[in-house]
Design an enzyme around this catalytic site. Structure first.
Site, mmCIF file in Angstrom:
data_model
loop_
_atom_site.group_PDB
_atom_site.id
_atom_site.type_symbol
_atom_site.label_atom_id
_atom_site.label_comp_id
_atom_site.label_asym_id
_atom_site.label_seq_id
_atom_site.Cartn_x
_atom_site.Cartn_y
_atom_site.Cartn_z
ATOM 1 N N SER A 179 0.713 -1.263 0.140
ATOM 2 C CA SER A 179 -0.115 0.006 -0.088
ATOM 3 C C SER A 179 0.791 1.272 -0.013
ATOM 4 C CB SER A 179 -0.965 -0.110 1.125
ATOM 5 O OG SER A 179 -0.186 0.164 2.438
ATOM 6 N N HIS A 207 -4.984 -3.820 -2.270
ATOM 7 C CA HIS A 207 -4.694 -2.750 -3.647
ATOM 8 C C HIS A 207 -4.716 -3.289 -4.906
ATOM 9 C CE1 HIS A 207 -4.402 0.722 -0.606
ATOM 10 N NE2 HIS A 207 -3.893 -0.355 0.158
ATOM 11 N N LYS A 238 -11.243 -0.177 -1.722
ATOM 12 C CA LYS A 238 -10.231 0.678 -2.561
ATOM 13 C C LYS A 238 -10.927 0.570 -4.112
ATOM 14 C CE LYS A 238 -7.255 -0.450 1.021
ATOM 15 N NZ LYS A 238 -7.986 0.551 1.925
HETATM 16 C C1 LIG Z 1 -2.713 -3.622 2.693
HETATM 17 C C2 LIG Z 1 -4.022 -3.338 3.368
HETATM 18 N N1 LIG Z 1 -4.977 -4.319 3.902
HETATM 19 C C3 LIG Z 1 -5.885 -4.104 4.812
HETATM 20 C C4 LIG Z 1 -6.275 -2.632 4.760
HETATM 21 C C5 LIG Z 1 -7.510 -2.358 5.659
HETATM 22 O O1 LIG Z 1 -8.810 -2.104 4.660
HETATM 23 P P1 LIG Z 1 -10.071 -1.407 5.218
HETATM 24 O O2 LIG Z 1 -9.642 -0.009 4.917
HETATM 25 O O3 LIG Z 1 -11.076 -2.001 4.440
HETATM 26 O O4 LIG Z 1 -10.416 -1.519 6.881
HETATM 27 C C6 LIG Z 1 -5.715 -1.632 4.237
HETATM 28 C C7 LIG Z 1 -6.251 -0.085 4.321
HETATM 29 O O5 LIG Z 1 -5.591 0.649 4.543
HETATM 30 C C8 LIG Z 1 -4.561 -1.920 3.500
HETATM 31 O O6 LIG Z 1 -3.865 -0.991 2.721
#
Ligand SMILES: Cc1ncc(COP(=O)(O)O)c(C=O)c1O
Length: 383
Positions: A179, A207, A238
């Site tokens: 991310s 992502h 996303k």
């Molecule tokens: C790699 C990754 N996993 C999990 C999440 C968490 O997802 P959510 O925003 O749906 O809680 C994010 C979000 O920032 C992320 O970038």
């Protein structure tokens, strides 16, 4: 209380203090703050522009009429609705896995899955820059964990050689598009290592979902590794423009989590309108593959333009981090860009390692090449 104010003061001095800046309205790739001209939103993860898609909005409205606003209980009480199952079937078909389970968010999924499946006596091997929700899930599980240097599979193998035999179950964990760096792991090597050292493999495709792979399923699909990856987690929040998350895995894993995952059991299920939005987003993904192709071509274009003016970028995806280094400088460039109507948030430690503060541009289908050219022109004046 003085501890709190000391903390805040220190953060401010280091250029690390976070503040909330609400928008009054948002539209395709744009953010409107009170009394100001809109800014180009380069910090949203709405990669495909689905958060404003008319089909997805209509699906939400219909679901409210059919089911009401909230789901009113955990799925294990009275919150289970047919559309959750419809979405799970669609996810398991897209991901080519036997089963799928919806979680309320990506954060909740990672914490709820890892802490339910692993315990003391087990071990995790996790990429150093995996998301905070993965770290929190590992901690809550009570198993040991070792973090290998980012994308360094040789380091992972050293750790496996040294530590694997001391534990019962072992899990290797990686994101498939990181991310904050926008890059990919060497998934083929991770699969080889998991087989060699008797581990299972968990990937977070938050992502990658909607962007990579022939059907937009993610990097696992792109590399043809579906069979080899045991747990495929991802989000709807996303590229799919809505909210919620999923795990695609074996039917047995899903049944186990329904019975054991506290994040799944002890939380009210997502509002039905969000589930309907997620279902509609998967249909749009199928019907509009051009969105992801255009997005990735534009991301390449942006990277090349930034390189041509001497800036260092990372990654190979729709996430284009521009490395600045110093946090205070990153904040000041971001503020200057905002005055020029570009909203690019600085990402600072502890989210990224010390001295690697960056401007993380998340490109969207809604940003065309004219917007990209203008951005490059403006940032060139500031660095
Ligand atoms: C790699 C990754 N996993 C999990 C999440 C968490 O997802 P959510 O925003 O749906 O809680 C994010 C979000 O920032 C992320 O970038």
């Amino acid at each position: 209380m003085s501890e709190l104010s000391d903390f805040l003061q220190q953060r401010a001095q280091q250029g690390l203090l976070r503040r909330l800046i609400p928008a009054e309205r948002r539209d395709k790739g744009l953010r409107y703050c009170q009394g100001e001209e809109p800014v180009i939103d380069f910090s949203s993860n709405d990669y495909l522009g689905f958060s404003h898609h008319p089909r997805i909005k209509a699906a939400m409205k219909e679901a409210i009429d059919r089911f009401g606003v909230g789901s009113s209980a955990s799925r294990l009480l009275s919150g289970d609705l047919s559309i959750f199952h419809e979405l799970e079937q669609k996810v398991s078909r897209l991901k080519k896995k036997e089963g799928a389970l919806i979680f309320n968010s990506g954060y909740q999924a990672n914490v709820g899955i890892l802490s339910a499946l692993y315990k003391k006596g087990d071990v995790f091997f996790s990429d150093k820059i995996n998301h905070a929700s993965i770290i929190d899930g590992m901690r809550l599980a009570g198993a040991d964990f070792f973090r290998f240097r980012h994308n360094d599979t040789d380091h992972l193998e050293q750790l496996l050689k040294l530590k694997r035999a001391d534990f019962k179950q072992a899990l290797i964990i990686t994101e498939t598009i990181f991310s904050m760096d926008g890059d990919k792991p060497d998934l083929n090597r991770l699969v080889k290592l998991k087989e060699k050292y008797d581990c299972l493999l968990f990937v977070d495709e938050a992502h990658a979902t909607g962007i990579f792979g022939r059907d937009g399923a993610g990097v696992v699909e792109e590399l043809g590794l579906t069979e080899k990856v045991d747990f495929i987690m991802g989000t709807f929040s996303k590229a799919l423009g809505s909210f919620g998350a999923y795990l695609a895995a074996s039917a047995e894993t899903v049944d186990y989590l329904i019975n054991q995952s506290r994040g799944f059991i002890y939380s009210t299920a997502l509002p039905p309108a969000l589930i309907a939005a997620d279902i509609a987003a998967l249909s749009c993904l199928k019907d509009e593959p051009d969105r992801r192709r255009v997005l990735l071509a534009n991301a390449d274009y942006l990277r090349n333009r930034l390189k041509s003016i001497g800036l260092k970028t990372l990654g190979e995806s729709q996430i284009v981090p521009i490395v600045i280094g110093d946090s205070v400088k990153a904040v000041s460039i971001s503020e200057e860009l905002a005055k020029r109507r570009f909203w690019v948030c600085p990402i600072r430690p502890p989210t990224v390692p010390a001295n690697s503060a960056r401007l993380r541009v998340s490109l969207s289908y809604d940003h065309d090449r004219d917007v990209i050219d203008k951005f490059v022109e403006e940032i060139n004046k500031l660095v």
